[in-house]
Design a protein around this motif. Structure first.
Motif, PDB file in Angstrom:
ATOM      1  N   GLN A   1      -0.333   0.123  -3.957  1.00 39.32           N
ATOM      2  CA  GLN A   1      -1.467  -0.758  -4.240  1.00 39.32           C
ATOM      3  C   GLN A   1      -2.059  -1.232  -2.909  1.00 39.32           C
ATOM      4  OE1 GLN A   1      -2.764  -1.857  -7.654  1.00 39.32           O
ATOM      5  NE2 GLN A   1      -1.884   0.190  -7.651  1.00 39.32           N
TER       6      GLN A   1
ATOM      7  N   VAL B   1      -4.642  -2.942  -0.742  1.00 39.18           N
ATOM      8  CA  VAL B   1      -5.700  -3.943  -0.891  1.00 39.18           C
ATOM      9  C   VAL B   1      -6.940  -3.461  -0.143  1.00 39.18           C
ATOM     10  CG1 VAL B   1      -6.409  -6.307  -0.425  1.00 39.18           C
ATOM     11  CG2 VAL B   1      -4.054  -5.831  -1.157  1.00 39.18           C
TER      12      VAL B   1
ATOM     13  N   THR C   1      -7.489  -3.551  -5.480  1.00 38.33           N
ATOM     14  CA  THR C   1      -6.853  -2.352  -4.945  1.00 38.33           C
ATOM     15  C   THR C   1      -7.644  -1.146  -5.433  1.00 38.33           C
ATOM     16  OG1 THR C   1      -5.346  -2.070  -6.824  1.00 38.33           O
ATOM     17  CG2 THR C   1      -4.631  -3.519  -5.024  1.00 38.33           C
TER      18      THR C   1
ATOM     19  N   LYS D   1       0.810  -1.225   0.000  1.00 40.32           N
ATOM     20  CA  LYS D   1       0.000   0.000   0.000  1.00 40.32           C
ATOM     21  C   LYS D   1       0.846   1.279   0.000  1.00 40.32           C
ATOM     22  CE  LYS D   1      -0.583   0.210   5.045  1.00 40.32           C
ATOM     23  NZ  LYS D   1      -1.568   0.236   6.161  1.00 40.32           N
TER      24      LYS D   1
END
Length: 405
Positions: free
Chosen positions: A111, A113, A129, A47
């Protein structure tokens, strides 16, 4: 091998040949490396914009590993020989970056989730995502026990006129020079932050809400953890705990006398049952004994310029630091799965909590630090390798089919 081959039919849907790994911390990196050794590619979704974001972005400057480096190595590649016994934060990050480079691990950064669920009809995991959907036979949850800060609900804290920060945002005591600081929490972070504050002439008031085991980091020149791990192979747990406490009392004295009451359960027993780690003292205890760090009972209420405590005391405070730890965030994004409890931890206890059903795996949830991570990573890689076939990749037409279903 490292990163998995991707098949992308458009900007939003990606088939991943190997497992999807959520999280590029030590757990995700270790699992990816072990998979690479087994000839299985993988894709890490991260992330943030860097590896090991907890270490890089949410740790204080003076942090060092609490255990000797041999207990903190990831599988297949140890620390450089010139690293000290207790590597600091920057050395550990350097090790992780070298580790990723050595195994050609290339996460997809930024990215986060947002949702992951298992498609029972097609037999694949769908991982979404903010801008893409990734599809694979396997999903490895590596977001860990420390995904998000724990922010307690303390009466009156919204009325406080000073600054309130979690240790995830704390960098150095230089920001609190000459201030009266309320540190809520007495674990390793609370102790070390309080010690750091002393070095900048701040006056830390450390809140001790519960019982706590404080052990010397070393006994007779050897790592306390190392001694415990060696003894547990030959003696029952209760006897090892009794030995550790006997030596700790000899070296540190009776901590009850300075407001640090010990739990009834021994340090190893408590760690195994609850996951609560004993504090390994690196100097805070001497500052407590000298009065530089003031031990306070639980907070009853925060006021505009201070705090009221359970024992009736009231203190004026300039800033508050929450050393209240972290928690798993798995329940917020992993859907349709009862393998995790409401706290985001596997219901199946160690050492069998690494494997669920339908291609779901977990790593970094053992409450046993990097040793537990390494153990799980090796098991997961071996298990997936037995299922892996080089010809199992899907064509782009499969991805389109999945997208339209």
């Amino acid at each position: 091998m490292g990163s998995s081959k991707l098949h992308q039919n458009d900007a939003n849907c990606v088939w991943v040949d190997g497992p999807i790994i959520a999280g590029a911390g030590p757990s995700g990196l270790a699992t990816s490396a072990c998979l690479t050794q087994q000839g299985v590619p993988s894709l890490i979704l991260e992330k943030s914009d860097c590896l090991a974001s907890l270490w890089q972005l949410r740790t204080y400057d003076r942090l060092k590993l609490h255990l000797p480096k041999q207990f903190c190595e990831l599988p297949l590649l140890g620390f450089p020989h010139n690293f000290p016994k207790y590597p600091n934060k920057h050395q550990f990050i350097s090790y992780l970056e070298s580790y990723a480079g050595h195994f050609s691990i290339q996460p997809r950064f930024n990215q986060a989730v947002q949702n992951a669920d298992y498609d029972h009809i097609l037999g694949f995991w769908r991982v979404k995502t903010q801008d893409s959907e990734y599809i694979s036979r396997w999903l490895i949850v590596a977001t860990g026990e420390h995904a998000e800060p724990v922010i307690p609900d303390i009466p009156g804290i919204n009325k406080f006129n000073g600054s309130v920060v979690h240790t995830s945002s704390y960098k150095s005591g230089s920001e609190f020079k000459n201030q009266r600081v309320l540190v809520i929490g007495c674990g390793n972070s609370g102790m070390e932050v309080s010690l750091d504050l002393c070095r900048y002439n701040a006056i830390p008031h450390m809140v001790v809400r519960n019982t706590v085991h404080v052990l010397p980091r070393e006994m007779f020149g050897f790592s306390t953890f190392g001694i415990a791990m060696a003894l547990i192979k030959w003696f029952p747990l209760w006897l090892v705990d009794k030995f550790l406490l006997l030596v700790a009392n000899f070296i540190l004295g009776n901590t009850d006398q300075v407001g640090l009451r010990r739990p009834k359960a021994g340090p190893i027993e408590l760690k195994n049952v609850t996951g609560k780690t004993p504090v390994l003292d690196v100097g805070a205890l001497s500052q407590i004994k000298s009065g530089e760090i003031k031990v306070m009972e639980g907070v009853k209420e925060i006021t505009g310029n201070g705090a009221k405590f359970m024992d009736g005391q009231e203190k004026e405070i300039d800033s508050i630091i929450l050393a209240t730890g972290y928690k798993s965030n798995v329940p917020t994004w992993l859907k349709g799965c009862d393998f995790f409890n409401k706290d985001g931890m596997p219901k199946t206890p160690f050492p069998n909590g690494w494997k669920a059903e339908k291609g779901l795996y977990t790593v970094g949830f053992t409450r046993r630090g990097l040793l537990g991570t390494a153990s799980d990573a090796v098991k997961i890689a071996r298990d997936i390798a037995q299922q892996w076939r080089p010809n199992n990749s899907c064509s782009n037409s499969h991805v389109i089919l999945l997208k339209e279903t």
